[in-house]
Design an enzyme around this catalytic site. Structure first.
Site, PDB file in Angstrom:
ATOM      1  N   CYS A  29      25.434-134.177  39.439  1.00 48.20           N
ATOM      2  CA  CYS A  29      24.356-134.482  39.136  1.00 48.20           C
ATOM      3  C   CYS A  29      24.189-135.907  38.769  1.00 48.20           C
ATOM      4  O   CYS A  29      24.729-137.174  38.677  1.00 48.20           O
ATOM      5  CB  CYS A  29      23.124-134.091  37.613  1.00 48.20           C
ATOM      6  SG  CYS A  29      21.450-134.628  38.418  1.00 48.20           S
ATOM      7  N   HIS A  30      23.512-136.247  40.187  1.00 53.50           N
ATOM      8  CA  HIS A  30      23.367-138.373  40.617  1.00 53.50           C
ATOM      9  C   HIS A  30      23.394-138.531  39.159  1.00 53.50           C
ATOM     10  O   HIS A  30      22.204-137.993  38.479  1.00 53.50           O
ATOM     11  CB  HIS A  30      21.971-138.353  41.563  1.00 53.50           C
ATOM     12  CG  HIS A  30      22.408-138.169  42.987  1.00 53.50           C
ATOM     13  ND1 HIS A  30      22.621-138.291  43.549  1.00 53.50           N
ATOM     14  CD2 HIS A  30      22.354-136.907  43.430  1.00 53.50           C
ATOM     15  CE1 HIS A  30      22.689-138.565  44.907  1.00 53.50           C
ATOM     16  NE2 HIS A  30      22.592-136.875  44.333  1.00 53.50           N
TER      17      HIS A  30
END
Length: 198
Positions: A74-75
């Site tokens: 995930c960012h």
């Protein structure tokens, strides 16, 4: 267009080898070039379509809708920017990947319905699990659990705990389809009354 040619080669290989459930060559390509391991008799469309991240391991006889997305990372939310240019070395600027990437394992005889999303915190989906269409799975799923919703929660188990223990010990998915077809009725008749599961 290289993408078109790749898709054509994959479709041709699958056709020559009896389809995605049986293609040994496409499985070898996925493992060698994409680090995705898919067991026999499991459909390949989600893996081919980019729905599975590198490092994913999928068991045998599993059904994954092609629209499913499994995320391995995930960012970041705790850095100045969440843009991939700042943390993904494949884009040419960052020297090291700053993300912790999950290598998810999806068990044998799992069903994952249309548009389900498996987020990066999920490391394991147990054998026999059933994930309803549109679910957002945020944590590991135990064997034979039926989960659904956003966030997904356990709705019920497919069978009693005694039956689940028996199925996990039996490990029927290790047999070939030809062996299992010798007694097809075993896979068509209910194992328990519906009242056990509701």
């Amino acid at each position: 267009c290289p993408g078109y040619l790749r898709r054509l080669v994959v479709r041709t290989l699958m056709r020559l080898e009896g389809g995605g459930l049986y293609s040994v060559t496409v499985r070898r390509i996925l493992y060698t070039y994409h680090d995705i391991e898919v067991g026999m008799y499991t459909g390949l469309l989600a893996a081919i379509g980019g729905g599975l991240p590198p490092g994913t391991k999928v068991g045998r006889y599993t059904s994954i809708n092609p629209s499913v997305k499994v995320f391995g990372a995930c960012h970041p939310t705790n850095t100045r920017s969440s843009h991939a240019l700042f943390y993904n070395p494949k884009l040419g600027y960052a020297k090291h990947d700053l993300l912790n990437r999950t290598r998810p394992t999806i068990g044998n005889d799992v069903f994952i319905g249309h548009n389900a999303i498996i987020i990066n915190r999920v490391a394991s989906i147990g054998d026999g699990a059933y994930i309803a269409a549109g679910s957002v799975v945020t944590k590991d799923v135990p064997p034979y659990a039926l989960v659904g919703g956003n966030p997904a929660r356990i709705i019920r188990y497919r069978f009693s705990m005694e039956t689940i223990r028996g199925l996990l010990q039996e490990r029927w998915w290790e047999a070939s389809i030809d062996e299992l077809m010798l007694d097809l009725r075993r896979f068509q008749n209910p194992l328990e009354d519906d009242e056990v599961n509701h």
